[in-house]
Design an enzyme around this catalytic site. Structure first.
Site, short mmCIF file in Angstrom:
data_model
loop_
_atom_site.label_atom_id
_atom_site.label_comp_id
_atom_site.label_asym_id
_atom_site.label_seq_id
_atom_site.Cartn_x
_atom_site.Cartn_y
_atom_site.Cartn_z
N LYS A 35 0.75 -0.97 -0.07
CA LYS A 35 0.06 0.05 -0.01
C LYS A 35 0.39 1.28 0.05
O LYS A 35 0.49 2.41 -0.29
CB LYS A 35 -0.43 0.15 1.43
N GLU A 77 -4.01 6.15 8.57
CA GLU A 77 -4.64 7.16 7.40
C GLU A 77 -5.43 7.57 8.60
O GLU A 77 -5.65 7.29 9.25
CB GLU A 77 -4.77 5.56 6.95
N HIS A 130 -14.41 -4.86 7.26
CA HIS A 130 -13.80 -4.52 6.06
C HIS A 130 -13.50 -5.39 4.51
O HIS A 130 -12.61 -5.01 4.44
CB HIS A 130 -12.27 -3.95 6.33
N ARG A 150 -5.17 -7.56 -10.09
CA ARG A 150 -5.66 -9.26 -10.51
C ARG A 150 -7.56 -9.30 -11.31
O ARG A 150 -7.83 -7.73 -10.87
CB ARG A 150 -5.48 -10.16 -9.28
#
Ligand code: ADP
Length: 494
Positions: free
Chosen positions: A115, A199, A234, A291
């Protein structure tokens, strides 16, 4: 490419084999010992057992899969999703073994698989990022400083994280140090990489993602957005395309951004750029999945494009057969992930034998599955059993169609997310489109109406069977095809 091996199992293996067959390509399935009777094994032209049930001894054995593929003169490997699909070393090893990896380059996978690297790669292109740290956290002082700057609550994320795992919300400074330590420990054990970052935690976000497609000749297009905000842990449960809150201007902006992200990592093939959107419809880049995505069928249905076919054509080095202006949205599609989980028990996985398995049929229904009645659900793999996808000319009709399809879908033997689907699609927040990623926490506690215990339900099913036989003389009605969730059954039970 004349013969491809599908390095996967379940519904996605079957879905890929179907398109390969339509393209006249020979298919090779792989399977673990518990999957020897699975539909993807029976439907492929050839199949090889790769090892015992645990995926670490079968579906994750990249070298062994490549070795077997070579013996069978395979010239392409499709990884599906999960397992080896985002493993850059596997992609590289396939290419080294002189076969085609049906997916992006190892470099693109490497960049987008982390990430932090992904954020770095897109930074020069004016892509909005969630405020937070740009590098892995160096120490707790830095964590405190950044968290104060952006303001609590914050989210600690693992750089190598995925599947909704490795995230921790911190609401107050006093909990920060402990949570950072725990996140590092978790990231190390789950992903073998202890790097974490911070974040800003958006309080009422929506998850909106964009499908992209790129060839090896410099052409990249987007195939519009998918709304994936109905989640537990999530992880997505219901997806739809298009999103009810995205208008034409926003769609264009999101699409341009997604194409830019793909270009930033020299992307090739089908990929998904994920964004998180706040209540003012400001969106921020989260990550790119390199993907085919679980929820790709909703995009296929609204665009009329077979994404697996496109992946194979791109891997064959063909140019995309369409430009951005050739693409348009037609109608509305919704997908429900049918997982062997108990909605009444926090969506915890359930196991068992499929005593009854009857799919829904009729207009606008697509079921991507890989099951048969009597099958034992293996405990070793993801609990997703099937994807129920509906398509209609507009959203309201798609919702009605999904409710009808759920009623028709009869799965007995394991608990599933089907009744949750009914709850969600009948809920005002879903119908109005006014929901966020906290839909389940906010509105869902349990399925009271579906809380019929097993013994009671069996007796009632038998009574209903007798009733049906006596009143309609339907000898063909058997216990098996009585759906205890149907309104027909419930009306007679009362
Ligand atoms: P993963 O790779 O594990 O799937 P993502 O970064 O894609 O992780 O995020 C998964 C989900 O977590 C999102 O769909 C959203 O629900 C939630 N999420 C991620 N980042 C944030 C954030 N900054 N604020 C609020 N929720 C977030």
């Amino acid at each position: 490419m004349n013969k491809i091996l599908i390095a996967n199992r379940g519904e996605i293996a079957l879905r890929i084999i179907r398109t390969a067959k339509e393209m006249g390509i020979q298919t090779v399935a792989i399977y673990s010992e518990v999957d020897r009777l699975a539909p993807h094994v029976c439907f492929a032209d050839e199949a090889i057992c790769i090892g015992p049930a645990p995926s670490s001894q079968s579906y994750l054995l990249g070298d062994k899969i490549i070795e077997e593929a070579k013996k069978l003169n395979v010239d392409g490997i499709h990884p599906g999703y999960g397992f080896l699909s985002e493993n850059a070393s596997f992609a590289e090893a396939v290419t080294k073994a002189k076969m085609t990896f049906i997916g992006p380059s190892a470099d693109s996978i490497n960049t987008m698989g982390n990430k932090l690297l992904a954020k770095k790669a897109v930074m020069d292109y004016n892509i909005p990022l969630v405020p937070g740290t740009e590098e892995a956290l160096k120490n707790i002082e830095e964590a405190i400083r950044v968290s104060k700057e952006i303001g609590f609550p914050i989210l600690i994320k693992a750089a190598a994280g995925g599947g909704g795992k490795g995230m921790r919300i911190v609401k107050e400074e006093k909990d920060l140090e402990e949570q950072v330590q725990m996140a590092i420990g978790e990231a190390k054990s789950a992903f073998g990489d202890g790097r974490v970052f911070i974040e800003k935690y958006l309080e009422s976000p929506r998850h909106i993602e964009v499908q992209v497609l790129a060839d090896n000749h410099g052409n990249t297009v987007h195939l519009f957005e998918r709304e994936c905000s109905i989640q537990r842990r999530h992880q997505k449960l219901i997806e739809e395309a298009p999103s009810v809150i995205v208008d034409e201007d926003l769609r264009e902006e999101l699409g341009k951004c997604a194409v830019q992200v793909a270009k930033a990592c020299n992307y090739s093939g089908a990929g998904t750029v994920e964004f998180i959107m706040d209540t003012d419809k400001r969106f921020y880049f989260l990550e790119m999945n390199t993907r085919l995505q679980v929820e790709h069928p909703v995009t296929e249905l609204i665009t009329g494009i077979d994404l697996v076919r496109e992946q194979i054509e791109v891997a064959r080095n063909k140019k995309l057969g369409f430009k951005q202006e050739d693409l348009s949205i037609n109608g509305h599609a919704i997908e429900l992930r049918v997982c062997a989980e108990d909605p009444n028990n926090n969506f915890l996985p359930d196991i068992g034998k499929l005593k009854v398995y009857n799919r829904p049929h009729g207009p606008g229904i697509r079921v991507d599955d890989s099951m048969y009645p009597g099958m034992d659900i293996p405990i070793y793999y993801d609990p997703m059993l099937a994807k129920l996808i509906v398509y209609a000319e507009n959203r309201n009709t798609a919702i009605d169609r999904m409710l009808r399809a759920i009623e028709e879908y009869n799965i007995q033997g394991v608990k599933t997310t089907l009744p949750f689907g009914t709850f969600a699609l009948k809920h005002d927040a879903f119908i109005s489109g006014n929901f966020d990623t906290h839909f389940i926490d906010k509105y869902f506690s349990s399925l009271d109406n579906n809380n019929i215990d097993e013994e009671e339900s069996k007796i009632a099913a038998l009574a209903a069977l007798l009733f049906a036989r006596e009143s309609k003389n339907l000898d063909e009605v058997t216990e098996k095809n009585i759906n205890t969730n149907s309104s027909w059954y419930k009306s007679r039970k009362q």
